[in-house]
Design a protein around this motif. Sequence first.
Motif, PDB file in Angstrom:
ATOM      1  N   LEU A   1       0.824  -1.209   0.000  1.00  0.00           N
ATOM      2  CA  LEU A   1       0.000   0.000   0.000  1.00  0.00           C
ATOM      3  C   LEU A   1       0.860   1.262   0.000  1.00  0.00           C
ATOM      4  CD1 LEU A   1      -3.243   0.886   1.686  1.00  0.00           C
ATOM      5  CD2 LEU A   1      -1.248   2.209   2.396  1.00  0.00           C
ATOM      6  N   LEU A   2       1.912   1.263   0.812  1.00  0.00           N
ATOM      7  CA  LEU A   2       2.736   2.468   0.902  1.00  0.00           C
ATOM      8  C   LEU A   2       3.422   2.785  -0.416  1.00  0.00           C
ATOM      9  CD1 LEU A   2       4.367   2.060   4.430  1.00  0.00           C
ATOM     10  CD2 LEU A   2       2.343   3.369   3.786  1.00  0.00           C
ATOM     11  N   GLU A   3       3.837   1.748  -1.141  1.00  0.00           N
ATOM     12  CA  GLU A   3       4.469   2.015  -2.437  1.00  0.00           C
ATOM     13  C   GLU A   3       3.449   2.491  -3.453  1.00  0.00           C
ATOM     14  OE1 GLU A   3       7.492   0.053  -5.700  1.00  0.00           O
ATOM     15  OE2 GLU A   3       7.575  -0.474  -3.581  1.00  0.00           O
ATOM     16  N   ASP A   4       2.291   1.831  -3.491  1.00  0.00           N
ATOM     17  CA  ASP A   4       1.283   2.207  -4.479  1.00  0.00           C
ATOM     18  C   ASP A   4       0.676   3.583  -4.191  1.00  0.00           C
ATOM     19  OD1 ASP A   4       1.623  -0.142  -5.858  1.00  0.00           O
ATOM     20  OD2 ASP A   4      -0.054  -1.178  -4.907  1.00  0.00           O
ATOM     21  N   ALA A   5       0.473   3.893  -2.911  1.00  0.00           N
ATOM     22  CA  ALA A   5      -0.208   5.139  -2.571  1.00  0.00           C
ATOM     23  C   ALA A   5       0.735   6.330  -2.474  1.00  0.00           C
ATOM     24  CB  ALA A   5      -0.957   4.967  -1.248  1.00  0.00           C
TER      25      ALA A   5
ATOM     26  N   GLY B   1       4.429   6.106  -3.086  1.00  0.00           N
ATOM     27  CA  GLY B   1       5.722   5.963  -3.731  1.00  0.00           C
ATOM     28  C   GLY B   1       6.832   5.613  -2.765  1.00  0.00           C
ATOM     29  N   PHE B   2       6.480   5.126  -1.574  1.00  0.00           N
ATOM     30  CA  PHE B   2       7.468   4.715  -0.576  1.00  0.00           C
ATOM     31  C   PHE B   2       7.872   3.278  -0.910  1.00  0.00           C
ATOM     32  CE2 PHE B   2       9.008   3.259   3.520  1.00  0.00           C
ATOM     33  CZ  PHE B   2       9.672   4.372   4.031  1.00  0.00           C
ATOM     34  N   SER B   3       9.043   3.095  -1.470  1.00  0.00           N
ATOM     35  CA  SER B   3       9.398   1.814  -2.076  1.00  0.00           C
ATOM     36  C   SER B   3       9.491   0.701  -1.040  1.00  0.00           C
ATOM     37  CB  SER B   3      10.731   1.925  -2.813  1.00  0.00           C
ATOM     38  OG  SER B   3      11.804   2.006  -1.887  1.00  0.00           O
ATOM     39  N   GLU B   4       9.259  -0.522  -1.510  1.00  0.00           N
ATOM     40  CA  GLU B   4       9.394  -1.681  -0.624  1.00  0.00           C
ATOM     41  C   GLU B   4      10.821  -1.822  -0.120  1.00  0.00           C
ATOM     42  OE1 GLU B   4       7.624  -5.409  -0.613  1.00  0.00           O
ATOM     43  OE2 GLU B   4       6.270  -4.966  -2.265  1.00  0.00           O
ATOM     44  N   THR B   5      11.778  -1.470  -0.934  1.00  0.00           N
ATOM     45  CA  THR B   5      13.168  -1.537  -0.476  1.00  0.00           C
ATOM     46  C   THR B   5      13.365  -0.678   0.758  1.00  0.00           C
ATOM     47  OG1 THR B   5      13.942  -1.922  -2.745  1.00  0.00           O
ATOM     48  CG2 THR B   5      15.562  -1.143  -1.144  1.00  0.00           C
TER      49      THR B   5
END
Length: 608
Positions: A519-523, A525-529
Amino acid sequence: MALRNPVAEPALATALSETPQQRVLRQLLEALLFEGLVPCYKTDSRSEGWQWLSFPVGTLQARCRGRVRGFSRVRLDIETLSFSRNKRTLSVDLPALIQELPGSRSRQQLLLNELTATITNEEQLRNSHQTRTLNNRRSLHGEALDRAIHEGHPYHPCFKSRLGFGADDLMRYSPETSNGFRLHWAAIPRRYLSSHLPASDLTFWQAELGEETAFLLRAAFHRVGIDWQDYGALPVHPWQWRHINTGPLAAQLERFDIRDLGPLGDRYQPSQSLRSLFNMTRPNKACIKLPLGIHNTSSRRHLEPHSVPSAPAISHWLEAIVESDPWLSRDYPLRLLPEYASLSFIAKPGTLPGQHPLEGELAAIWRTNLSARLNESEQAVPLNALFQWQPDGQPFIQPWVQRYGLEPWLNAALATLILPVWHMLAAHGVGLEAHAQNSLLIMREGWPNALLLRDFHDSVEYAMGYLASGTPEPDLGEAQTQYDQAPDDLYYRMTGPEALRELAVDTLFIYNLSELALLLEDAYGFSETRFWACVRKLLDQYTQHHPELQHRLAQLGWNQPRLKTESLLTQKLQPDPGSLSHWVPNPLAINPTGSSVPFTDHQQARLS
């Protein structure tokens, strides 16, 4: 941090608009790829972003935009999916796809039945005027919010199969639509009733039911001509009673002289887990967990027979550990919802139940009410609420992110969710199944304060060689000798720390916080890395704060390049011991230079 444009992001658009058929198909394919049942080939093995993936499914060739995420979890943009055979594009329905999967025809058919039921049930619930709106969920917390989380399991494709429910049952007994119902009651001869109550029967029922209902319960005994001294009362889910009373087990009711007392008492509403029921009439009273013989997601929803009599003892053991450790009240605040009472049918008194078909089907566990563990101005938010989207196109967590900033709020949430579970594991040698339904984040004005865990009777593990010196084994009472004589890995006692780590990492990271990372990456742009780097930093800081635990942490092997995880879908198609788990790359691992291991390279090697 500003929200991304929903139209520009495939995963976000899917989350807001996909049909039940699309969601079931997406989660089926994602699970097949994640568990290695289907090999996957990436356009760019070095990329962690969206790209075209190709994968053969039997004689079919599939192509879809997607990305391989942390722990090798896969996310697909289902609207880009296409199938071909011999380079000819095909339209493939769900039955045709299932026939291409590994496994026997009977196993394929069982899976198809569950997938089809999931689609049918989801459509019926979505179209019902009784389904509660999702628009105002941010104003809810605790049990009300629990009932409002309708999305179901974000990984398992059979997330609403609920096999056994008819159309009317679905509406009456599902959290999305239920208006509440009274429990059914049975009287069981005391020689067949395993009773673990904190007080005498009469005192217990008066406290739980109130004076009037306790009187009516006694009156029901007289009405059917039995004596309170010879029989004990047991509440039963109304669907469960009908299922037993009109099915193959009906003769067993007569054989063991189990009497029908009818419905009475307070009205209850189902939680998102279906079996756990919240008191609707008196919301400050206990949550009661009852067996329910339907199939949903991975299993049949009865109660593990041995665990019901042991439930109060397991909760008492955990409470004693938490109370004895100041870290768990000060630095890693952990609160528990103990299971303080239980009743269950047992065919052979003095033995561990599990051999007779009624054992595990007639049982009840009482759990402390949520409000008893909240201080003034605190709110309890089930963990799976954190990674939901709202119909307004914003994440559920958006007001808190906007108020505190994404990284400060995230770091506080991660510390609150992870460190209590990690400390119980590393410092005490106790593994907790902290999955998204059992974990609640205690908040004050949206800021994380503590972790609240529940549902322990069949979701706690320990290993003799890994229990800390000051942490005793649980005292399981009259069944202790039989537990001691049982082999490891059967009940609560595991072979070693690896099993405990697998339980904690599976439920907390791979199938849980992984959804928040998505969710954080999709919403935002906070990457999974970056997300897993935050988790890794948190765990490293814990290690630095506890040099006395470094050897114990090393025994867990949590930062090795690959970890073993449960194969939830494979078990449905290939139910043999060798298919229970598979290996995945670990984004929490480090290489000798100290940087994160590039899990995509390992993923490519594993999948291709």
